[in-house]
Design an enzyme around this catalytic site. Sequence first.
Site, PDB file in Angstrom:
ATOM      1  N   LEU A 109       3.090   0.302  -7.247  1.00 52.10           N
ATOM      2  CA  LEU A 109       3.592  -0.773  -8.099  1.00 52.10           C
ATOM      3  C   LEU A 109       3.470  -2.092  -7.362  1.00 52.10           C
ATOM      4  O   LEU A 109       3.726  -2.163  -6.156  1.00 52.10           O
ATOM      5  CB  LEU A 109       5.074  -0.567  -8.425  1.00 52.10           C
ATOM      6  CG  LEU A 109       5.515   0.691  -9.180  1.00 52.10           C
ATOM      7  CD1 LEU A 109       6.937   0.513  -9.686  1.00 52.10           C
ATOM      8  CD2 LEU A 109       4.593   1.041 -10.322  1.00 52.10           C
ATOM      9  N   GLY A 154       2.904   4.562  -6.425  1.00 49.55           N
ATOM     10  CA  GLY A 154       2.135   4.380  -7.660  1.00 49.55           C
ATOM     11  C   GLY A 154       0.656   4.694  -7.474  1.00 49.55           C
ATOM     12  O   GLY A 154      -0.020   5.096  -8.425  1.00 49.55           O
ATOM     13  N   ASN A 178       6.640   7.927  -1.813  1.00 54.49           N
ATOM     14  CA  ASN A 178       7.583   7.481  -0.786  1.00 54.49           C
ATOM     15  C   ASN A 178       8.736   6.653  -1.363  1.00 54.49           C
ATOM     16  O   ASN A 178       9.415   5.929  -0.641  1.00 54.49           O
ATOM     17  CB  ASN A 178       6.841   6.662   0.272  1.00 54.49           C
ATOM     18  CG  ASN A 178       6.174   5.424  -0.316  1.00 54.49           C
ATOM     19  OD1 ASN A 178       5.768   5.446  -1.467  1.00 54.49           O
ATOM     20  ND2 ASN A 178       6.069   4.370   0.447  1.00 54.49           N
ATOM     21  N   GLU A 179       8.955   6.756  -2.676  1.00 55.00           N
ATOM     22  CA  GLU A 179       9.922   5.889  -3.354  1.00 55.00           C
ATOM     23  C   GLU A 179      11.289   5.859  -2.682  1.00 55.00           C
ATOM     24  O   GLU A 179      11.911   4.804  -2.539  1.00 55.00           O
ATOM     25  CB  GLU A 179      10.101   6.318  -4.821  1.00 55.00           C
ATOM     26  CG  GLU A 179       9.017   5.841  -5.763  1.00 55.00           C
ATOM     27  CD  GLU A 179       7.743   6.665  -5.689  1.00 55.00           C
ATOM     28  OE1 GLU A 179       7.676   7.596  -4.854  1.00 55.00           O
ATOM     29  OE2 GLU A 179       6.822   6.381  -6.462  1.00 55.00           O
TER      30      GLU A 179
HETATM   31  C1  LIG Z   1      15.530   6.540 -13.625  1.00 57.08           C
HETATM   32  C2  LIG Z   1      14.323   5.918 -13.040  1.00 57.08           C
HETATM   33  C3  LIG Z   1      14.754   4.637 -12.529  1.00 57.08           C
HETATM   34  C4  LIG Z   1      14.096   3.911 -11.760  1.00 57.08           C
HETATM   35  C5  LIG Z   1      12.748   4.147 -11.234  1.00 57.08           C
HETATM   36  C6  LIG Z   1      12.511   3.119 -10.239  1.00 57.08           C
HETATM   37  C7  LIG Z   1      11.353   2.833  -9.747  1.00 57.08           C
HETATM   38  C8  LIG Z   1      10.058   3.451 -10.095  1.00 57.08           C
HETATM   39  C9  LIG Z   1       9.700   4.457  -9.143  1.00 57.08           C
HETATM   40  C10 LIG Z   1       8.513   4.927  -8.861  1.00 57.08           C
HETATM   41  C11 LIG Z   1       7.211   4.472  -9.271  1.00 57.08           C
HETATM   42  C12 LIG Z   1       6.392   3.896  -8.203  1.00 57.08           C
HETATM   43  C13 LIG Z   1       6.878   3.040  -7.286  1.00 57.08           C
HETATM   44  C14 LIG Z   1       5.994   2.261  -6.359  1.00 57.08           C
HETATM   45  O1  LIG Z   1       4.779   2.344  -6.381  1.00 57.08           O
HETATM   46  S1  LIG Z   1       6.764   1.171  -5.326  1.00 57.08           S
HETATM   47  C15 LIG Z   1       5.492   0.548  -4.234  1.00 57.08           C
HETATM   48  C16 LIG Z   1       5.368   1.460  -3.069  1.00 57.08           C
HETATM   49  N1  LIG Z   1       4.283   1.044  -2.205  1.00 57.08           N
HETATM   50  C17 LIG Z   1       4.381   1.047  -0.904  1.00 57.08           C
HETATM   51  O2  LIG Z   1       5.394   1.396  -0.327  1.00 57.08           O
HETATM   52  C18 LIG Z   1       3.188   0.561  -0.138  1.00 57.08           C
HETATM   53  C19 LIG Z   1       3.481  -0.716   0.532  1.00 57.08           C
HETATM   54  N2  LIG Z   1       2.286  -1.212   1.235  1.00 57.08           N
HETATM   55  C20 LIG Z   1       1.837  -0.678   2.368  1.00 57.08           C
HETATM   56  O3  LIG Z   1       2.352   0.262   2.919  1.00 57.08           O
HETATM   57  C21 LIG Z   1       0.616  -1.329   2.975  1.00 57.08           C
HETATM   58  O4  LIG Z   1       0.463  -2.597   2.372  1.00 57.08           O
HETATM   59  C22 LIG Z   1      -0.667  -0.531   2.771  1.00 57.08           C
HETATM   60  C23 LIG Z   1      -0.652   0.739   3.642  1.00 57.08           C
HETATM   61  C24 LIG Z   1      -0.900  -0.167   1.312  1.00 57.08           C
HETATM   62  C25 LIG Z   1      -1.872  -1.415   3.247  1.00 57.08           C
HETATM   63  O5  LIG Z   1      -1.639  -1.868   4.552  1.00 57.08           O
HETATM   64  P1  LIG Z   1      -2.446  -3.127   5.112  1.00 57.08           P
HETATM   65  O6  LIG Z   1      -2.042  -3.282   6.532  1.00 57.08           O
HETATM   66  O7  LIG Z   1      -3.892  -2.997   4.810  1.00 57.08           O
HETATM   67  O8  LIG Z   1      -1.949  -4.346   4.219  1.00 57.08           O
HETATM   68  P2  LIG Z   1      -0.594  -5.168   4.382  1.00 57.08           P
HETATM   69  O9  LIG Z   1      -0.806  -6.218   5.429  1.00 57.08           O
HETATM   70  O10 LIG Z   1       0.544  -4.261   4.554  1.00 57.08           O
HETATM   71  O11 LIG Z   1      -0.452  -5.852   2.956  1.00 57.08           O
HETATM   72  C26 LIG Z   1      -1.298  -6.932   2.547  1.00 57.08           C
HETATM   73  C27 LIG Z   1      -0.548  -7.783   1.550  1.00 57.08           C
HETATM   74  O12 LIG Z   1      -0.243  -6.993   0.392  1.00 57.08           O
HETATM   75  C28 LIG Z   1       1.164  -7.030   0.131  1.00 57.08           C
HETATM   76  N3  LIG Z   1       1.569  -5.751  -0.457  1.00 57.08           N
HETATM   77  C29 LIG Z   1       1.419  -4.526   0.063  1.00 57.08           C
HETATM   78  N4  LIG Z   1       1.879  -3.603  -0.774  1.00 57.08           N
HETATM   79  C30 LIG Z   1       2.360  -4.254  -1.849  1.00 57.08           C
HETATM   80  C31 LIG Z   1       2.973  -3.829  -3.067  1.00 57.08           C
HETATM   81  N5  LIG Z   1       3.177  -2.534  -3.364  1.00 57.08           N
HETATM   82  N6  LIG Z   1       3.325  -4.775  -3.950  1.00 57.08           N
HETATM   83  C32 LIG Z   1       3.124  -6.083  -3.705  1.00 57.08           C
HETATM   84  N7  LIG Z   1       2.537  -6.549  -2.562  1.00 57.08           N
HETATM   85  C33 LIG Z   1       2.158  -5.631  -1.656  1.00 57.08           C
HETATM   86  C34 LIG Z   1       1.769  -7.265   1.503  1.00 57.08           C
HETATM   87  O13 LIG Z   1       3.051  -7.784   1.366  1.00 57.08           O
HETATM   88  C35 LIG Z   1       0.793  -8.264   2.087  1.00 57.08           C
HETATM   89  O14 LIG Z   1       1.074  -9.509   1.463  1.00 57.08           O
HETATM   90  P3  LIG Z   1       0.853 -10.903   2.211  1.00 57.08           P
HETATM   91  O15 LIG Z   1       1.592 -10.812   3.502  1.00 57.08           O
HETATM   92  O16 LIG Z   1       1.423 -11.910   1.275  1.00 57.08           O
HETATM   93  O17 LIG Z   1      -0.628 -10.995   2.387  1.00 57.08           O
END
Ligand SMILES: CC/C=C\C/C=C\C/C=C\C/C=C/C(=O)SCCNC(=O)CCNC(=O)[C@H](O)C(C)(C)COP(=O)(O)OP(=O)(O)OC[C@H]1O[C@@H](n2cnc3c(N)ncnc32)[C@H](O)[C@@H]1OP(=O)(O)O
Length: 303
Positions: A109, A154, A178-179
């Site tokens: 997400l 996501g 990993n939520e």
């Molecule tokens: C009853 C039900 C009720 C409620 C339900 C509630 C919720 C719904 C639940 C589940 C559905 C799904 C949920 C999700 O998907 S939540 C998102 C989870 N994602 C993560 O934890 C991944 C986070 N990111 C990372 O670990 C790393 O970025 C990654 C390994 C993907 C890549 O690493 P890399 O070193 O290549 O890049 P970074 O320097 O870390 O990031 C670059 C840049 O991008 C921004 N970023 C990263 N991930 C996200 C994201 N998910 N959303 C927005 N922005 C993101 C990061 O901040 C950096 O930004 P900037 O510093 O501005 O360049």
Amino acid sequence: MALASGVRFAPRALLRPWALLRGTTLGRTEPAAGGGGDGARRFGSQRVLVEPDAASGVAVMKLRNPPVNALSLELLTELVISLEKLENDKTFRGIILTSDCPRVFCAGLDLTEICGRNPAHCAEYWKAMQELWLRMYLSSLVLVAAINGACPAGGCIIALSCDCRVLADNPKYRIGLNETLLGIIAPFWLKDTYVNTIGHRASEQALQLGSLFPPAEALQVGLVDQVVPEDQVQSTALSEMARWLAVPDHARQLTKNMMRKATADRLLRQRDADTQNFVSFVCRDSIQKSLQAYLEKLRQRKG
Ligand SMILES: CC/C=C\C/C=C\C/C=C\C/C=C/C(=O)SCCNC(=O)CCNC(=O)[C@H](O)C(C)(C)COP(=O)(O)OP(=O)(O)OC[C@H]1O[C@@H](n2cnc3c(N)ncnc32)[C@H](O)[C@@H]1OP(=O)(O)O
């Protein structure tokens, strides 16, 4: 989405997808680099590149929402539209879904879509997420995920909606839901998809612990079907596709529907309630604070 047999998969519930695409280039068709005939023409949108090969009936769909293919509302919408376009074109029988962003398949997400946003926006966003999952999970096409990068949360949902998953063998390319580590909860339909893929006990453990599996463990637990060297991900995805396409479409489609329909129906029956749950959950002050802190951590990690 009518099958040859007349069976319908997901109802066309969505959205007003076109309304979201102001200023994008969806629908543009251009020759692929070095390409010539029809089979080499590619189309797509700003965030989804589609490289169709009419001869084989397979299209490669590349996510390109840099830097990490976070599932923004626009990306979700463009994915639904590209999928629909291929499904409506009888030329195509399969899609290989992969990433155009280096080292990341999909970061899940887009947290900026649910941090500091109003409930109406969160609701619209969640409905788009539900819609993409429904469309992918019940797609009449064969979907093979060529996972060429990290695949958390996501991103894993997208991969799990496919019929088959090939993961590049790189310890940094972890996959899983990993939520809980973000202080949020996978919705029931995502939990169901996990259980359908890796079984109840493994899901119970992995969901509570928020496990992100490195390739060998992902293979062992059954989250992916093949782990191969990075430079063989595409060719292996194509071989897998050939295996799935060797089965007559109608038999495979009806079997897929039989296996997946109950899971999808469960969401279809409770879609509004699921949206309300999501909105009231993510709009809580405490959840907003933990999402904000997580985003901040991600941003700081960079420097
Ligand atoms: C009853 C039900 C009720 C409620 C339900 C509630 C919720 C719904 C639940 C589940 C559905 C799904 C949920 C999700 O998907 S939540 C998102 C989870 N994602 C993560 O934890 C991944 C986070 N990111 C990372 O670990 C790393 O970025 C990654 C390994 C993907 C890549 O690493 P890399 O070193 O290549 O890049 P970074 O320097 O870390 O990031 C670059 C840049 O991008 C921004 N970023 C990263 N991930 C996200 C994201 N998910 N959303 C927005 N922005 C993101 C990061 O901040 C950096 O930004 P900037 O510093 O501005 O360049």
